[in-house]
Design a protein around this motif. Structure first.
Motif, PDB file in Angstrom:
ATOM      1  N   GLU A 159       0.543  -1.487  -0.054  1.00  0.00           N
ATOM      2  CA  GLU A 159       0.017  -0.252   0.211  1.00  0.00           C
ATOM      3  C   GLU A 159       1.269   1.710   0.445  1.00  0.00           C
ATOM      4  OE1 GLU A 159      -4.036   1.518   2.459  1.00  0.00           O
ATOM      5  OE2 GLU A 159      -2.190   0.804   3.402  1.00  0.00           O
ATOM      6  N   VAL A 176      -7.372  -4.342   4.038  1.00  0.00           N
ATOM      7  CA  VAL A 176      -7.700  -2.227   3.002  1.00  0.00           C
ATOM      8  C   VAL A 176      -8.072  -3.537   1.636  1.00  0.00           C
ATOM      9  CG1 VAL A 176      -5.972  -1.479   3.538  1.00  0.00           C
ATOM     10  CG2 VAL A 176      -5.005  -2.873   2.355  1.00  0.00           C
ATOM     11  N   PRO A 177      -8.844  -2.767   1.041  1.00  0.00           N
ATOM     12  CA  PRO A 177      -9.126  -3.467  -0.667  1.00  0.00           C
ATOM     13  C   PRO A 177      -8.256  -4.154  -0.689  1.00  0.00           C
ATOM     14  CG  PRO A 177     -10.553  -1.564   0.636  1.00  0.00           C
ATOM     15  CD  PRO A 177      -9.631  -1.670   1.125  1.00  0.00           C
ATOM     16  N   ALA A 192      -6.850  -4.793  -5.137  1.00  0.00           N
ATOM     17  CA  ALA A 192      -7.154  -4.435  -6.092  1.00  0.00           C
ATOM     18  C   ALA A 192      -6.712  -5.137  -7.094  1.00  0.00           C
ATOM     19  CB  ALA A 192      -7.081  -2.759  -7.025  1.00  0.00           C
ATOM     20  N   ARG A 218      -9.737 -11.848  -8.811  1.00  0.00           N
ATOM     21  CA  ARG A 218      -8.842 -10.565  -9.561  1.00  0.00           C
ATOM     22  C   ARG A 218      -8.127 -10.340 -10.347  1.00  0.00           C
ATOM     23  NH1 ARG A 218      -9.361 -11.000  -3.465  1.00  0.00           N
ATOM     24  NH2 ARG A 218      -9.938  -8.952  -2.432  1.00  0.00           N
TER      25      ARG A 218
END
Length: 301
Positions: free
Chosen positions: A19, A56-57, A59, A100
């Protein structure tokens, strides 16, 4: 945007959630030896667990893998150090299981991307990353992205011929840089010279102690590496050269200075890039895979 990076290796699989510029979650598992399906299942299980714990998401997912890759199909053609890992549809299997987008990248390219954006070459317009370990790999980065070449073969630095007619390389050709300057080559030459098995840490210890045999082996390999780097400088002209891997770490600054002198000698009359030690260590593969996943996402994602 948080992304998951997976660094697939012959002995371990490292994973991490990136992140911003920081790994916020990590895990590591042993690479199964039972073949491709076992490796896929282990990756899926470890990745699923980390995604659930990330907080956390996430992606997208990136995977750094050894061996040649069919990028268009997302297939690993073969992974040299993983048993029965050939023509593996890595992207489609992971996308189906993890739900994903998945980006597949060569492991050395992934490490190059990490060192370019967050490591020793941070802020440079272009960089060339070399890892000297059991073998020799590399990656080219320009304008923030890996340069793969027309056929996905760019950066095969270890297979430049530096000693015509020299030792046979694992690729089948003679005199490749990897055949004369890698950790495997150093151990081979040391075993012959000393008539006993000798790994690279033991060889470097003898070199530091001033043993003539060890010095000839280590310094000849460093000179070949500098010679090959001079060719890269003349051909591609990177702004920064970064060198990492187990041999580089084991050799330390004295070994790096030997490589640097050979680099400058073989490029006499040409401007040479600064030759810097890698900063990210074992995290480079995971970080680079996560960065590759981020770059593979649409800009408005």
């Amino acid at each position: 945007m948080a992304t998951l990076g997976i660094d697939l290796g012959g002995t371990k699989i490292a994973l991490g959630v990136l992140e911003g510029g920081r790994l916020i979650q990590r895990s590591r598992i042993t690479t199964p030896r039972e073949g491709a399906e076992a490796v896929l299942q282990a990756m899926i299980a470890a990745a699923s667990e980390l995604l659930a714990e990330a907080g956390v998401p996430v992606a997208a997912v990136g995977v750094g893998t050894p061996g040649p890759i069919d990028y268009a199909r997302g297939v690993v053609v073969f992974a040299p150090n993983i048993a029965r890992f050939r023509d593996v549809p890595l992207r489609s299997r992971l996308e189906e299981a993890l739900e994903r987008p998945v980006v597949i990248e060569n492991d050395a390219n992934a490490a190059a991307l990490a060192e370019h954006h967050l490591g020793a070459a941070r802020g440079a317009g272009s960089s060339f990353f070399v890892t000297v370990s059991t073998g020799i790999g590399s990656g080219l980065v320009a304008d923030g992205r890996v340069w793969r070449g027309a056929y996905g073969q760019a950066g095969e630095f270890g297979h430049l011929t530096v000693l015509p007619g020299g030792p046979v390389c694992g690729c089948g050709n003679q005199g490749c840089l990897e055949a004369v300057a890698s950790g495997r080559a150093l151990a081979r030459d040391a075993a012959y010279a000393y008539a006993e098995p000798l790994d690279t840490p033991a060889l470097f210890a003898r070199w530091r102690a001033g043993e003539a045999k060890a010095a000839r082996i280590v310094e000849a390999a460093a000179d070949y590496l500098g010679q090959a780097l001079a060719g890269v400088q003349k051909l591609w002209d990177p702004e920064i050269v970064v060198i990492g891997g187990g041999v580089a770490v084991g050799g330390g600054e004295v070994w790096l200075e030997r490589v640097r002198r050979a680099f400058e000698r073989h490029a006499a009359g040409w401007r040479t890039a600064p030759l810097l030690p890698a900063r990210l260590g074992e995290d480079a593969g995971v970080i680079g895979a996560a960065l590759a996943a981020r770059q593979g996402m649409p800009e408005d994602a």
